[in-house]
Design a protein around this motif. Structure first.
Motif, PDB file in Angstrom:
ATOM      1  N   ARG A 117     -17.912  -1.382 -14.981  1.00  0.00           N
ATOM      2  CA  ARG A 117     -18.991  -2.343 -15.136  1.00  0.00           C
ATOM      3  C   ARG A 117     -18.425  -3.763 -15.191  1.00  0.00           C
ATOM      4  NH1 ARG A 117     -21.490  -3.080 -21.111  1.00  0.00           N
ATOM      5  NH2 ARG A 117     -22.796  -4.354 -19.744  1.00  0.00           N
ATOM      6  N   ARG A 135     -24.868   2.513 -16.482  1.00  0.00           N
ATOM      7  CA  ARG A 135     -26.166   2.457 -17.165  1.00  0.00           C
ATOM      8  C   ARG A 135     -26.392   1.112 -17.861  1.00  0.00           C
ATOM      9  NH1 ARG A 135     -29.118   6.916 -17.116  1.00  0.00           N
ATOM     10  NH2 ARG A 135     -28.110   8.898 -16.600  1.00  0.00           N
ATOM     11  N   GLN A 136     -25.365   0.572 -18.516  1.00  0.00           N
ATOM     12  CA  GLN A 136     -25.549  -0.699 -19.218  1.00  0.00           C
ATOM     13  C   GLN A 136     -25.803  -1.841 -18.240  1.00  0.00           C
ATOM     14  OE1 GLN A 136     -22.934   1.504 -19.925  1.00  0.00           O
ATOM     15  NE2 GLN A 136     -22.233   1.163 -22.042  1.00  0.00           N
ATOM     16  N   LYS A 163     -29.238  -1.610 -16.697  1.00  0.00           N
ATOM     17  CA  LYS A 163     -30.291  -1.966 -17.639  1.00  0.00           C
ATOM     18  C   LYS A 163     -30.414  -3.482 -17.786  1.00  0.00           C
ATOM     19  CE  LYS A 163     -31.831  -1.224 -22.406  1.00  0.00           C
ATOM     20  NZ  LYS A 163     -31.546  -0.537 -23.689  1.00  0.00           N
TER      21      LYS A 163
END
Length: 463
Positions: A322, A427-428, A431
């Motif tokens: 990420r 996912r972070q 989001k």
């Protein structure tokens, strides 16, 4: 009261108003004239009320006329036969179309004019038989494009629109059958077709004689002089929302598409730039539409942009990866990841069914070689400003400043960067990239970097 009852009442009032006065005399006549005027106004009001209740006449207004000319695609299915693969699209009316084939990879491209695609698609969709997968999206205003990726060389046997009959809606039908690689190559177009929507397959361009090769025309190189600021003192910044239309870009864990994230982020950045009063923001696209890579740069240059910012979001196999990163142009990629990303992004035109085979490697090398060293240095400096500004507000990728041969960064006279805002495979990141508050915070940070960049440029120009 119903519309017929209102009309009946209006007719009755009209008959009453037309009747002569019952008693002779000047006063009675004056009263009669006053009554007629009152009744006349009542009739006008009632007729206006009837118009409101009944609504506008069908097919009169321009919006209704446009809607009547636009077909809707409401269903799609495949048919498997021993000798062919059939694709059927359910419509609500007839539609104009054109079709052609492209190679590298082998594809069938179908353009529909004045079509509203109402079938739920998520990026790439699985096909059947000779159709490995398909994509659909807005290619240009008024034209939806469908790209069929073929599992093997195929030919278009037939393509037509069936009229509505036996309770079935109008249907677009295309039949594909197997063919040889040589035969497929002979029917493949080089470049985009002419604007022909006559319901037939567009013929391939003539091939060069044996022993000769087609030579791409050299591009018109831009003036090396950097464009000046606007007369109102505002600096011009081009913002490029990556992907769009038929090209969804990366697909997130929950199905969110990169093209939606980049457009939302580009609009947020444009809004923050405009709010300062110091900048004029130019968007390469302001809606979900496909724009070719070279056209994105052309839009920025036509606007005399002094800075080009391309917005993207990545996706990788490792879901733990990420963070934001920023890329500048380099003939040699800074690392393997940067090289792979540039190769993937530069194939956006191929995803949309645009054949770039006429763009030779020599022309690409010329463009890179002519990129001015000063411009590349300015791009690197701006990238450093961006990282310094966004670091307190978002996660950063390891080695956040990288370089590679991105097609959208090749304007030789315009400092350009490509910002990967995060990873939709994490996912972070997925989001926060869908959070408007996060996008606004990120946009304000980038505006701070733009301020630093132009302030430093003014200092250098005085030295």
């Amino acid at each position: 009261m119903s519309a017929p009852a209102i009309r009946q009442t209006a007719d009755h009032l009209c008959r009453v108003s037309a009747a002569p006065p019952s008693r002779p005399g000047r006063a009675a006549a004056r009263l009669g004239r006053m009554a007629k005027r009152a009744v006349g106004w009542a009739v006008i009001c009632l007729l206006a009320l009837v118009a409101v209740i009944a609504g506008p006449l069908p097919g009169v207004g321009p919006e209704e006329a446009v809607a009547a000319e636009t077909a809707r695609a409401v269903g799609l299915r495949f048919g498997m036969h021993p000798d062919k693969t059939r694709l059927v699209i359910d419509l609500d009316r007839r539609v104009d179309f054109r079709a052609f084939t492209l190679s590298g990879p082998d594809r069938v491209v179908i353009d529909f004019r004045n079509l509203d695609w109402q079938i739920l698609d998520k990026g790439e969709n699985s096909g059947a038989g000779l159709i490995a997968r398909y994509r659909v999206g807005l290619f240009e205003p008024g034209v939806y494009r469908m790209v069929l990726d073929l599992s093997q060389p195929s030919q278009i046997d037939s393509m037509f629109v069936l009229p509505a009959q036996d309770g079935l809606p109008p249907r677009f039908v295309v039949d594909l059958s197997r063919t040889s690689a040589q035969s497929f190559a002979r029917t493949t177009l080089k470049g985009e077709p002419e604007d022909r929507f006559d319901g037939t397959k567009v013929a391939a361009a003539p091939q060069p004689p044996a022993g000769q090769t087609a030579v791409a025309a050299a591009p018109i190189l831009p003036d090396a002089a950097r464009p000046r600021a606007r007369t109102d003192g505002r600096r011009i910044v081009a913002i490029d929302a990556g992907h769009g239309g038929i090209d969804p870009g990366a697909i997130g864990i929950t199905g969110v598409q990169e093209k939606s994230i980049t457009l939302a982020m580009a609009k947020a950045l444009a809004q923050e730039l405009e709010k300062t009063g110091r900048y004029k923001a130019v968007l390469t696209r302001d809606r979900d539409i496909f724009i070719r890579l070279r056209d994105r740069v052309a839009i920025a240059r036509a606007a005399q942009a002094e800075l080009f910012i391309s917005i993207h979001a990545d996706s990788v196999q490792n879901p733990r990866t990420r963070g934001l990163s920023i890329y500048t142009l380099s003939e040699r990629a800074s690392d393997g990841v940067a090289a792979q990303l540039a190769d993937s992004e530069n194939k956006s035109d191929l995803i949309a069914g645009v054949d770039l085979s006429t763009e030779s490697a020599e022309v690409t090398s010329i463009l890179i070689d002519l990129a001015r060293r000063e411009t590349m240095n300015l791009s690197a400096r701006f990238a450093g400003h961006v990282i310094g500004q966004v670091q307190p507000h978002t996660e950063l990728l390891t080695k956040p400043v990288r370089s590679a041969g991105f097609a959208v960064l090749k304007a030789p006279d315009m400092p350009s960067v490509l910002i990967e805002t995060g990873f939709l495979s994490n996912r972070q990141d997925e989001k926060v990239l869908q959070d408007s508050a996060h996008r606004a915070k990120l946009a304000r940070s980038i505006v701070g970097a733009v301020d630093q960049f132009f302030a430093a440029e003014q200092t250098w120009s005085r030295l």
